[in-house]
Design an enzyme around this catalytic site. Structure first.
Site, PDB file in Angstrom:
ATOM      1  N   GLY A   1       0.823  -1.207   0.000  1.00  0.00           N
ATOM      2  CA  GLY A   1       0.000   0.000   0.000  1.00  0.00           C
ATOM      3  C   GLY A   1       0.853   1.250   0.000  1.00  0.00           C
ATOM      4  O   GLY A   1       2.088   1.188  -0.053  1.00  0.00           O
TER       5      GLY A   1
ATOM      6  N   GLU B   1       5.960 -11.328   6.346  1.00  0.00           N
ATOM      7  CA  GLU B   1       4.827 -12.177   5.970  1.00  0.00           C
ATOM      8  C   GLU B   1       4.636 -12.137   4.456  1.00  0.00           C
ATOM      9  O   GLU B   1       4.551 -13.159   3.790  1.00  0.00           O
ATOM     10  CB  GLU B   1       3.585 -11.666   6.682  1.00  0.00           C
ATOM     11  CG  GLU B   1       2.283 -12.252   6.222  1.00  0.00           C
ATOM     12  CD  GLU B   1       1.104 -11.515   6.830  1.00  0.00           C
ATOM     13  OE1 GLU B   1      -0.007 -11.668   6.304  1.00  0.00           O
ATOM     14  OE2 GLU B   1       1.279 -10.782   7.825  1.00  0.00           O
TER      15      GLU B   1
END
Length: 444
Positions: A215, A236
């Site tokens: 983002g 992750e």
């Protein structure tokens, strides 16, 4: 190997006919969704009842759960919502699975055994191995437990390395596919993103190991880190921003304690350039989510930094990152895993970032209005994704504060100081009413 491969080949139409009533189907997440299989699943509706499909970050709008006529035939359980799941939840057969990512598969499979597992993989190599390509959050674990394993092999999916290689002997059926791997554009940060990104980057040192998401804000952080040296990656999600840091020589893993020189991730999602970079790249290690996101494993790296975003923070530090009131918006994902893991680390730091305000529709007037995202109390019904016990740094475009070890009164003062100026007086008034802060305290 060719004979074994050939003997396992079936079509998607044949594959869905293997599904029985009450089966629990688990599918690969995000790009690894088996598109041919899922687009055929609705065709067996007349022959089955109550099949459950567990998914995560789904991209595909498959007929079996988009079309309300199939709601009595298929239940969909999501570990992480996307706009698709949000939109069709009203059908009544879509429901969220509360989870921390590192335990998502483990707890789900304890509750409901995966009868069938289906995902998209790389093509098999000369030794008969496919790689799970861009996904290893729960996929390898599902293969180990499922009664029936079906893969869609696809030449457009990168061959990757790690705890993610599966031999054809472990697979029951193979579907050949050739659709493009789903990708997302590299989002350009805005001015607020850059301010926040720079604030966080100032707290990151040469040699730190980072976890970062996707983002505007994460991309701004990655951009602001371009002047650093010897960064490590234990994350992750492997993103285009992370790829850029590695390509620039900024991230090399040279100072990592745990798996030095390896860039560790559980899954990847980004641009085609990212997928090309992942292909046959031995420096990147795709580790099962149960290990990659285990706070204990994360904490093995000294100087581990976790960077996440949230939707709303209350004055005690509770972070609502996945729901707007009671309405599920996304998921906990690895936010708690990585935030706690970073604080387990020697000299580790965890950052929660958010804009100070948001524009929302007023339910009475119907007009859009600006609201504070730092609030006295979370919206009624909001899920707490990161406990106030686990919050560390909080960052907005108005500054950064450290809440580690602080009292409610101290963190109330700190959080008001980074709220949008036009909401600070009201926040102070409400904080006094809630007895979070002394009645004689005034803003500077």
């Amino acid at each position: 190997m060719y004979t074994m491969y050939k003997d396992k080949l079936i079509t998607a139409k044949e594959a869905v006919k293997l599904i029985k009533s009450n089966d629990h189907i688990v599918v690969g997440m995000t790009e690894a969704e088996p598109q041919l299989f899922m687009n055929e699943l609705h065709t067996i509706a007349d022959n089955i009842s109550k099949v459950t499909v567990s998914n995560c970050l789904p991209i595909l709008e498959a007929e079996f759960f988009i079309n309300v006529q199939y709601k009595d035939k298929f239940d969909v359980a999501g570990w992480f919502y996307t706009n698709t799941l949000r939109r069709v939840q009203k059908n009544g057969n879509i429901s969220f699975i509360p989870n921390h990512l590192h335990l998502a598969g483990k707890k789900r499979f304890q509750h409901l055994k995966p009868n069938v597992f289906v995902m998209t993989t790389s093509m098999p190599d000369e030794h008969g191995f496919v790689s799970l390509s861009v996904g290893n959050v729960y996929e390898r674990d599902a293969i180990d437990q499922a009664d029936l394993v079906i893969i869609e092999v696809n030449p457009n999916f990168p061959r990757t390395f790690g705890d993610n290689n599966v031999h054809l002997r472990e697979v029951d059926y193979v579907i050949e596919s050739s659709y493009p791997i789903p990708s997302i554009p590299d989002l350009e940060p805005n001015d607020k993103d850059r301010v926040i990104g720079n604030l966080i980057a100032e707290k990151i040192n040469d040699g730190d190991t980072i976890q970062i998401g996707i983002g505007g804000i994460p991309n701004a952080v990655a951009s602001a880190l371009m002047g650093k040296k010897d960064l490590g990656i234990h994350t992750e999600m492997f993103t285009t921003g992370i790829m850029k840091l590695i390509k620039a020589g900024v991230a090399n893993g040279a100072r990592k304690n745990y798996m030095p020189h390896k860039h560790v991730a559980a899954f990847a999602y980004g641009t085609q350039e990212l997928y090309d970079f992942l292909n046959n790249n031995p420096s990147i290690y795709f580790m099962r989510g149960v290990h990659a996101n285990d706070p204990y494993i994360i904490g093995k790296n000294d100087n581990q930094v976790s960077i996440n975003t949230t939707l709303e923070v209350d004055l005690t530090g509770q972070c609502a990152s996945e729901s707007i009131g009671p309405v599920q918006f996304s998921g906990t994902g690895g936010q708690s895993d990585t935030a706690v893991g970073a604080q387990n680390s020697k000299n580790g730091r965890s950052f929660i970032a958010l804009y100070s305000t948001a524009m929302v529709k007023n339910p009475v007037t119907g007009e859009r209005e600006e609201i504070s995202k730092i609030v006295p109390m979370l919206k009624q019904g909001a899920a707490v994704s990161l406990s106030r016990n686990d919050v560390d740094y909080v960052v907005t475009e108005y500054g950064m504060v450290s809440l580690r070890g602080t009292t409610i009164q101290e963190r109330t003062k700190l959080l008001i100081s980074i709220a949008h100026p036009k909401f600070r007086e009201q926040l102070l008034k409400e904080a006094k009413e809630l007895m979070y802060i002394g009645q004689d305290y005034e803003l500077l």
